[in-house]
Write a protein that holds these residues in place. Structure first.
Motif, PDB file in Angstrom:
ATOM      1  N   LEU A   1       0.860  -1.180   0.000  1.00 33.93           N
ATOM      2  CA  LEU A   1       0.000   0.000   0.000  1.00 33.93           C
ATOM      3  C   LEU A   1       0.897   1.230   0.000  1.00 33.93           C
ATOM      4  N   ASN A   2       0.712   2.106  -0.978  1.00 34.10           N
ATOM      5  CA  ASN A   2       1.623   3.225  -1.173  1.00 34.10           C
ATOM      6  C   ASN A   2       1.032   4.583  -0.784  1.00 34.10           C
ATOM      7  N   ASN A   3      -0.122   4.584  -0.129  1.00 29.57           N
ATOM      8  CA  ASN A   3      -0.713   5.858   0.267  1.00 29.57           C
ATOM      9  C   ASN A   3      -0.061   6.385   1.541  1.00 29.57           C
ATOM     10  N   GLU A   4      -0.087   7.693   1.701  1.00 26.42           N
ATOM     11  CA  GLU A   4       0.462   8.300   2.918  1.00 26.42           C
ATOM     12  C   GLU A   4      -0.592   8.226   4.019  1.00 26.42           C
ATOM     13  N   VAL A   5      -0.210   7.742   5.180  1.00 24.03           N
ATOM     14  CA  VAL A   5      -1.143   7.630   6.301  1.00 24.03           C
ATOM     15  C   VAL A   5      -0.556   8.308   7.524  1.00 24.03           C
ATOM     16  N   LYS A   6      -1.444   8.759   8.406  1.00 25.53           N
ATOM     17  CA  LYS A   6      -1.038   9.421   9.641  1.00 25.53           C
ATOM     18  C   LYS A   6      -1.814   8.836  10.806  1.00 25.53           C
ATOM     19  N   THR A   7      -1.216   8.882  11.976  1.00 28.08           N
ATOM     20  CA  THR A   7      -1.899   8.423  13.183  1.00 28.08           C
ATOM     21  C   THR A   7      -3.019   9.404  13.521  1.00 28.08           C
ATOM     22  N   PRO A   8      -4.249   8.916  13.702  1.00 23.94           N
ATOM     23  CA  PRO A   8      -5.339   9.811  14.084  1.00 23.94           C
ATOM     24  C   PRO A   8      -4.994  10.593  15.344  1.00 23.94           C
ATOM     25  N   GLU A   9      -5.396  11.845  15.386  1.00 22.76           N
ATOM     26  CA  GLU A   9      -5.070  12.718  16.504  1.00 22.76           C
ATOM     27  C   GLU A   9      -5.611  12.142  17.808  1.00 22.76           C
ATOM     28  N   GLY A  10      -4.754  12.104  18.801  1.00 23.60           N
ATOM     29  CA  GLY A  10      -5.140  11.616  20.110  1.00 23.60           C
ATOM     30  C   GLY A  10      -4.933  10.134  20.317  1.00 23.60           C
ATOM     31  N   GLU A  11      -4.567   9.396  19.250  1.00 22.00           N
ATOM     32  CA  GLU A  11      -4.355   7.955  19.380  1.00 22.00           C
ATOM     33  C   GLU A  11      -2.878   7.645  19.575  1.00 22.00           C
ATOM     34  N   ASP A  12      -2.622   6.518  20.215  1.00 18.86           N
ATOM     35  CA  ASP A  12      -1.258   6.048  20.425  1.00 18.86           C
ATOM     36  C   ASP A  12      -0.651   5.659  19.075  1.00 18.86           C
ATOM     37  N   PRO A  13       0.500   6.212  18.688  1.00 22.14           N
ATOM     38  CA  PRO A  13       1.086   5.868  17.381  1.00 22.14           C
ATOM     39  C   PRO A  13       1.551   4.431  17.285  1.00 22.14           C
ATOM     40  N   GLY A  14       1.800   3.786  18.435  1.00 25.70           N
ATOM     41  CA  GLY A  14       2.237   2.397  18.400  1.00 25.70           C
ATOM     42  C   GLY A  14       3.490   2.234  17.555  1.00 25.70           C
ATOM     43  N   LEU A  15       3.443   1.329  16.595  1.00 30.52           N
ATOM     44  CA  LEU A  15       4.577   1.093  15.699  1.00 30.52           C
ATOM     45  C   LEU A  15       4.481   1.918  14.428  1.00 30.52           C
ATOM     46  N   GLY A  16       3.647   2.943  14.467  1.00 34.63           N
ATOM     47  CA  GLY A  16       3.535   3.832  13.311  1.00 34.63           C
ATOM     48  C   GLY A  16       2.200   3.653  12.602  1.00 34.63           C
ATOM     49  N   PRO A  17       1.766   4.682  11.877  1.00 35.05           N
ATOM     50  CA  PRO A  17       0.460   4.622  11.223  1.00 35.05           C
ATOM     51  C   PRO A  17       0.352   3.541  10.160  1.00 35.05           C
ATOM     52  N   GLY A  18       1.480   3.226   9.514  1.00 34.93           N
ATOM     53  CA  GLY A  18       1.431   2.201   8.471  1.00 34.93           C
ATOM     54  C   GLY A  18       1.099   0.827   9.003  1.00 34.93           C
ATOM     55  N   HIS A  19       1.306   0.603  10.317  1.00 28.31           N
ATOM     56  CA  HIS A  19       1.112  -0.727  10.910  1.00 28.31           C
ATOM     57  C   HIS A  19      -0.297  -0.915  11.456  1.00 28.31           C
ATOM     58  N   ARG A  20      -1.133   0.136  11.406  1.00 24.14           N
ATOM     59  CA  ARG A  20      -2.476   0.059  11.988  1.00 24.14           C
ATOM     60  C   ARG A  20      -3.361  -0.918  11.223  1.00 24.14           C
ATOM     61  N   LEU A  21      -4.206  -1.637  11.973  1.00 25.61           N
ATOM     62  CA  LEU A  21      -5.084  -2.632  11.359  1.00 25.61           C
ATOM     63  C   LEU A  21      -6.099  -1.996  10.416  1.00 25.61           C
ATOM     64  N   GLU A  22      -6.650  -0.840  10.782  1.00 26.58           N
ATOM     65  CA  GLU A  22      -7.641  -0.206   9.915  1.00 26.58           C
ATOM     66  C   GLU A  22      -7.024   0.172   8.578  1.00 26.58           C
ATOM     67  N   ASN A  23      -5.748   0.554   8.604  1.00 28.35           N
ATOM     68  CA  ASN A  23      -5.032   0.848   7.367  1.00 28.35           C
ATOM     69  C   ASN A  23      -5.006  -0.389   6.462  1.00 28.35           C
TER      70      ASN A  23
END
Length: 446
Positions: A357-379
């Motif tokens: 997946l080549n889109n740019e993603v960001k961690t939603p404001e107020g959420e824990d970034p964890g291992l980064g936005p690219g690793h999020r399940l919703e992504n």
């Protein structure tokens, strides 16, 4: 007026880049380079078979020509004509055979050239890290960068699995080695289930949120017969030592082929009601994806269950090779460093598809970034929706294979099992035997 030939007609064919598929970069599957190269070799092999058949025809024609010899003087004119006709036919067969030999050689030469080109195409990726350093670009931990870092550290000829296993076998870190895993049934319910790729990935979110080492097993109805889906969460970093999906669990997944978790999953399937020969789909995120892929190479598990498909999201699985016939789909994000941590690129085969997946993603404001936005399940769930909608031949075939096992969904039985790792042996036992804690492999199960 005569038809005008298209520009380039009669010239050598030129490779063209695959059509873009939105934010998806697709590698592998029926439309992948390796599959096409396999088809080239298969075509060459078929040509070789035809050559052998023509050699047999030539041999038979030569025998017929010899058999006609004694009758030449009975009717000289017709005898000569018959012998000449057979000889001419044999010559034509020989010419066709020679042409096929040349075509087969050309096909194999093309295969060799394509393979060499693919190898050369890897060099720019291998140089990406050095170029980034020279350019002074900011450090953006992504899949390719992590892969390059790991491969630059690992000595030639030694994989990440060997490195990790060597570290985990140190007597100084006994808690990092695998220990026997037991299961406990937590709950069971009947509910409406959407077994699509995207929704299956989203279901992993609640498993991860529980943080207590649970897996989910779903019994699905596939044309009147049962099929099963196993959902395995990613790493739960704040988990107690008894949770096999804690950080040391990564070591078991990548260094020990999930030797304790795989038997536990098999036991959970049996207790959920799965029978020998039932079809199974495994879905996993991050560490869970590595455990899911290890099911695909575990001979004991495969001898009991018919694992048809493995779906992973953000998982380092390049060094895990599934048994032939098991379809796999790997979702990775360009901003997710986790898939590159094993230093291996996922192989490009007919049954194995990797989607970046080549889109740019960001961690939603107020959420824990964890291992980064690219690793999020919703992504990854959003990416799975694009995969299902894609008309790319590799993705269409892979999606069809997945749907063929899980069906269209509806009422399903959902069972949760908690996996629990056994406690460490007494410290005195460890000092007396540095190879403790003993696992199934050291106990002689393998």
């Amino acid at each position: 007026m005569a038809d005008v030939a298209p520009i380039g007609a009669g010239s050598a064919p030129q490779p063209t880049a695959p059509a873009p598929d939105g934010i998806l970069s697709i590698r592998g599957g029926v439309g992948g380079v390796s599959c096409q190269l396999e088809e080239l070799l298969r075509g060459a092999a078929l040509l070789d078979d035809l050559v052998q058949q023509l050699i047999g025809v030539e041999s038979e024609a030569r025998a017929v020509q010899a058999d006609l010899g004694p009758y030449l003087y009975d009717s000289y004119a017709s005898g000569c004509a018959a012998i000449d006709a057979v000889a001419e036919s044999r010559g034509e067969v020989g010419r066709v055979r020679q042409e096929l030999v040349g075509i087969s050689a050309s096909v194999r030469s093309s295969h060799h050239d394509y393979v060499q080109t693919e190898v050369k195409n890897l060099f720019p990726r291998m140089l990406a890290l050095d170029e980034m350093k020279m350019s002074g670009a900011p450090w953006v931990p992504g899949r390719d960068i992590t892969h390059n870092v790991v491969t630059s550290i690992i000595p030639p000829g030694m994989g990440a699995r060997g490195i990790m296993r060597g570290l985990l076998q140190s007597p100084l870190v006994p808690r990092l080695r695998p220990r026997p895993v037991t299961i406990e049934k937590i709950d069971e319910s009947i509910e409406q289930v959407d077994p699509s790729m995207a929704q299956s990935i989203r279901r992993l979110e609640s498993l991860h949120a529980r943080g207590d080492g649970e897996i989910e097993i779903i019994q699905l109805d596939r044309d009147g017969s049962a099929s099963w889906m196993v959902l395995i969460p990613g790493t739960q970093p704040d988990a107690p030592d008894s949770n096999p999906f804690d950080i040391p669990g990564v070591g078991e997944a990548l260094g020990y082929d999930s030797e304790e978790v795989v038997p536990a999953i098999g036991q959970a399937l049996r207790e959920a009601g799965a029978e020998a020969g039932d079809q199974v789909v495994a879905v996993g995120h991050s560490q869970g994806g590595a455990h899911a892929m290890n099911l695909s190479q575990n001979k004991a598990f495969l001898s009991e269950f018919d694992l048809k498909y493995v779906l992973t999201a953000g998982a380092p699985v390049g060094g895990i090779s599934p048994e032939p016939g098991i379809s796999t789909l790997h979702l990775e994000h360009i901003q997710d460093f986790v898939p590159g941590t094993d230093g291996r690129v996922n192989p490009d085969t007919k049954d194995r598809v990797t989607v970046t997946l080549n889109n740019e993603v960001k961690t939603p404001e107020g959420e824990d970034p964890g291992l980064g936005p690219g690793h999020r399940l919703e992504n990854y769930a959003a990416g799975a929706e694009l995969v299902t909608a894609s008309q790319d031949p590799s993705l269409a075939a892979s999606s069809a294979a997945f749907a063929g096992v899980v069906g269209v969904g509806g009422t399903a039985r959902v069972t949760h099992f908690k996996l629990e790792r056994s406690p460490l042996p007494d410290k005195r036992q460890i000092l007396q035997n540095p190879h403790l804690p003993e696992s199934r492999s050291t106990a002689g199960a393998r």
